[in-house]
Design an enzyme around this catalytic site. Structure first.
Site, PDB file in Angstrom:
ATOM      1  N   ARG A  64       6.419   4.285   5.602  1.00  0.00           N
ATOM      2  CA  ARG A  64       7.599   4.362   6.502  1.00  0.00           C
ATOM      3  C   ARG A  64       8.461   5.212   5.887  1.00  0.00           C
ATOM      4  O   ARG A  64       8.565   5.950   6.649  1.00  0.00           O
ATOM      5  CB  ARG A  64       7.825   2.479   6.686  1.00  0.00           C
ATOM      6  CG  ARG A  64       7.185   2.247   7.756  1.00  0.00           C
ATOM      7  CD  ARG A  64       7.494   0.463   7.745  1.00  0.00           C
ATOM      8  NE  ARG A  64       7.499   0.085   6.391  1.00  0.00           N
ATOM      9  CZ  ARG A  64       7.069  -1.905   6.575  1.00  0.00           C
ATOM     10  NH1 ARG A  64       7.861  -1.914   7.654  1.00  0.00           N
ATOM     11  NH2 ARG A  64       6.644  -1.937   5.291  1.00  0.00           N
TER      12      ARG A  64
ATOM     13  N   ALA B 296      -7.647  17.385   2.842  1.00  0.00           N
ATOM     14  CA  ALA B 296      -7.171  18.465   4.407  1.00  0.00           C
ATOM     15  C   ALA B 296      -6.520  19.194   3.647  1.00  0.00           C
ATOM     16  O   ALA B 296      -5.969  19.903   2.064  1.00  0.00           O
ATOM     17  CB  ALA B 296      -6.447  16.822   4.266  1.00  0.00           C
TER      18      ALA B 296
ATOM     19  N   ILE C 147       0.945  -1.366  -0.036  1.00  0.00           N
ATOM     20  CA  ILE C 147      -0.216  -0.024   0.205  1.00  0.00           C
ATOM     21  C   ILE C 147       0.660   1.138  -0.517  1.00  0.00           C
ATOM     22  O   ILE C 147       0.477   2.134  -0.756  1.00  0.00           O
ATOM     23  CB  ILE C 147      -0.899  -0.365   0.849  1.00  0.00           C
ATOM     24  CG1 ILE C 147      -0.294  -0.049   2.486  1.00  0.00           C
ATOM     25  CG2 ILE C 147      -1.988  -0.941   0.956  1.00  0.00           C
ATOM     26  CD1 ILE C 147      -0.866   0.640   4.437  1.00  0.00           C
ATOM     27  N   ASP C 148       2.229   1.356   0.621  1.00  0.00           N
ATOM     28  CA  ASP C 148       3.113   2.095   0.634  1.00  0.00           C
ATOM     29  C   ASP C 148       3.794   2.662  -0.591  1.00  0.00           C
ATOM     30  O   ASP C 148       4.045   3.923  -0.261  1.00  0.00           O
ATOM     31  CB  ASP C 148       4.338   1.705   1.753  1.00  0.00           C
ATOM     32  CG  ASP C 148       3.721   1.738   2.634  1.00  0.00           C
ATOM     33  OD1 ASP C 148       2.876   1.647   3.171  1.00  0.00           O
ATOM     34  OD2 ASP C 148       4.577   1.595   3.522  1.00  0.00           O
TER      35      ASP C 148
HETATM   36  O1  F6P Z   1       4.266  -1.829   4.454  1.00  0.00           O
HETATM   37  C1  F6P Z   1       3.228  -1.402   4.252  1.00  0.00           C
HETATM   38  C2  F6P Z   1       2.427  -1.328   5.704  1.00  0.00           C
HETATM   39  O2  F6P Z   1       1.635  -1.429   6.069  1.00  0.00           O
HETATM   40  C3  F6P Z   1       3.575  -0.069   6.654  1.00  0.00           C
HETATM   41  O3  F6P Z   1       2.582   0.949   5.977  1.00  0.00           O
HETATM   42  C4  F6P Z   1       3.435  -0.167   7.215  1.00  0.00           C
HETATM   43  O4  F6P Z   1       4.390   0.930   8.550  1.00  0.00           O
HETATM   44  C5  F6P Z   1       4.294  -1.670   8.001  1.00  0.00           C
HETATM   45  O5  F6P Z   1       3.698  -2.139   6.996  1.00  0.00           O
HETATM   46  C6  F6P Z   1       3.271  -2.394   9.376  1.00  0.00           C
HETATM   47  O6  F6P Z   1       3.549  -3.797   9.119  1.00  0.00           O
HETATM   48  P1  F6P Z   1       3.110  -4.867  10.014  1.00  0.00           P
HETATM   49  O7  F6P Z   1       1.882  -4.594   9.682  1.00  0.00           O
HETATM   50  O8  F6P Z   1       4.519  -5.698  10.562  1.00  0.00           O
HETATM   51  O9  F6P Z   1       3.329  -3.897  11.625  1.00  0.00           O
END
Ligand code: F6P
Length: 329
Positions: free
Chosen positions: A178, A193, A133-134
């Site tokens: 991230r 926003a 999704i990032d």
């Molecule tokens: O890489 C996708 C993601 O949803 C990031 O946006 C988020 O920081 C991370 O995964 C969260 O990972 P987890 O579900 O392992 O905590």
């Protein structure tokens, strides 16, 4: 050709339609497609997808009904063992043991890093696909799952706007991402926003507070700030605290959207991208390609070596930031 498919890292809406496309394109070409469960973890444990008739080779009907299904029927994981040379070597041995000719890993940065390491020790072909999704990968304009995540955030922000408007207040909404602020930026433009905080730009609380006073003076009674989790300042809670200490002109609430951003029915843009990239991966394998990710740039499929994809994270584009500053004024 015997092709393994796996999903690794955070799940992303569109992974299922992508698998559907790979299976249907592969079967058309006479390939045997085998789903590997739980990403690289399942590879190391030799866990394969079996349909209701206990077949581990996926037929066209085994992927029926996947175009509008969120998550991944192959399941996913983050595999620590696959970040070690021994883990990668074991993965290569298992792929050989089961006589795989090729592998299609679908995922984000960690997944493609694993694919790069594997390509250094395994003789089979590997074509990766961007599923996260990032939207933080080079080599593609959009990753599978991003459009749905933006849709989810926008829907949530629309609802919060109602309450913000009713109570003359400010919402500080924290979204995922991230390394790249695209989820925040695109959602901010779509939802109206006023301010975004993204990892690519240092957050300046004094500057935001000054802007809030200007907004207030211009007559805006309610405000929304969308903050990326990877923002350098430390996220929505910390930002709220600092704004309160700076005597911010709006009463505020924090909403952290979290994992609801990863689920849900993939939007058409993700389904179409997934279909296109899935078929593109099978084509690339039949063209003899390996060690590359198939992405889409300006509407065309492109194949970029893993090493190039992984040099840095994709960053927000200045044009989109400029667009936000115009429409949010
Ligand atoms: O890489 C996708 C993601 O949803 C990031 O946006 C988020 O920081 C991370 O995964 C969260 O990972 P987890 O579900 O392992 O905590």
């Amino acid at each position: 050709m015997k092709i393994g498919v796996l999903c690794s890292g955070g799940d992303a809406p569109g992974m299922n339609p992508c698998l559907r496309a790979i299976v249907r394109a592969g079967v058309d070409r006479g390939d045997e497609i085998v789903g590997i469960m739980h990403g690289y973890t399942g590879l190391l444990k030799e866990e394969f997808f079996c349909d209701s008739d206990k077949n581990d080779v996926m037929g066209k009907r085994s992927v029926s009904g996947l175009s509008n299904l969120g998550g991944t029927i192959l399941h996913s994981s983050r595999c620590k063992q696959f970040t070690t040379p021994d883990g990668v070597k074991l993965g290569a041995e298992i792929l050989d043991k089961h006589q795989f000719d090729a592998l299609i890993p679908i995922g984000g940065n960690g997944t493609l890093t694993g694919a790069l390491e594997l390509s250094n020790v395994w003789k089979g072909q590997i074509i990766g696909l961007p599923g996260t999704i990032d939207n933080d990968l080079l080599g593609t304009d959009f990753t599978i799952g991003f459009a749905t995540a933006v849709h989810t955030v926008t829907e949530a922000a629309d609802k919060l706007h109602d309450t913000a408007g009713s109570h003359d207040m400010m919402f500080i909404v924290e979204v995922m991402g991230r390394h790249c602020g695209d989820i925040a930026l695109y959602s901010a433009i779509a939802a109206g926003a006023e301010i975004v905080c993204v990892p690519e730009i240092p957050t300046d609380v004094a500057h935001i507070n000054k802007h809030l006073y200007e907004i207030k003076k211009s007559g805006k009674t309610s405000v929304m700030i969308i903050v990326t989790e990877g923002d350098d300042f430390g996220g929505a809670m910390k930002l709220q605290q600092s704004l309160i200490e700076a005597d911010c002109p709006y009463d505020s609430r924090v909403v952290i959207l979290g994992h609801i951003q990863r689920g849900g029915i993939p939007v058409p843009a993700d389904r179409i991208l997934a279909a296109s990239l899935g078929c593109g991966a099978v084509d690339a394998l039949h063209d003899g390609e390996t060690g590359k990710m198939v992405g889409q740039i300006h509407g065309r499929l492109v194949r970029t070596p893993f090493a190039e994809i992984l040099t840095e994270h994709r960053r927000i584009t200045p044009e989109m930031l400029e667009l936000l500053s115009i429409v949010a004024s």
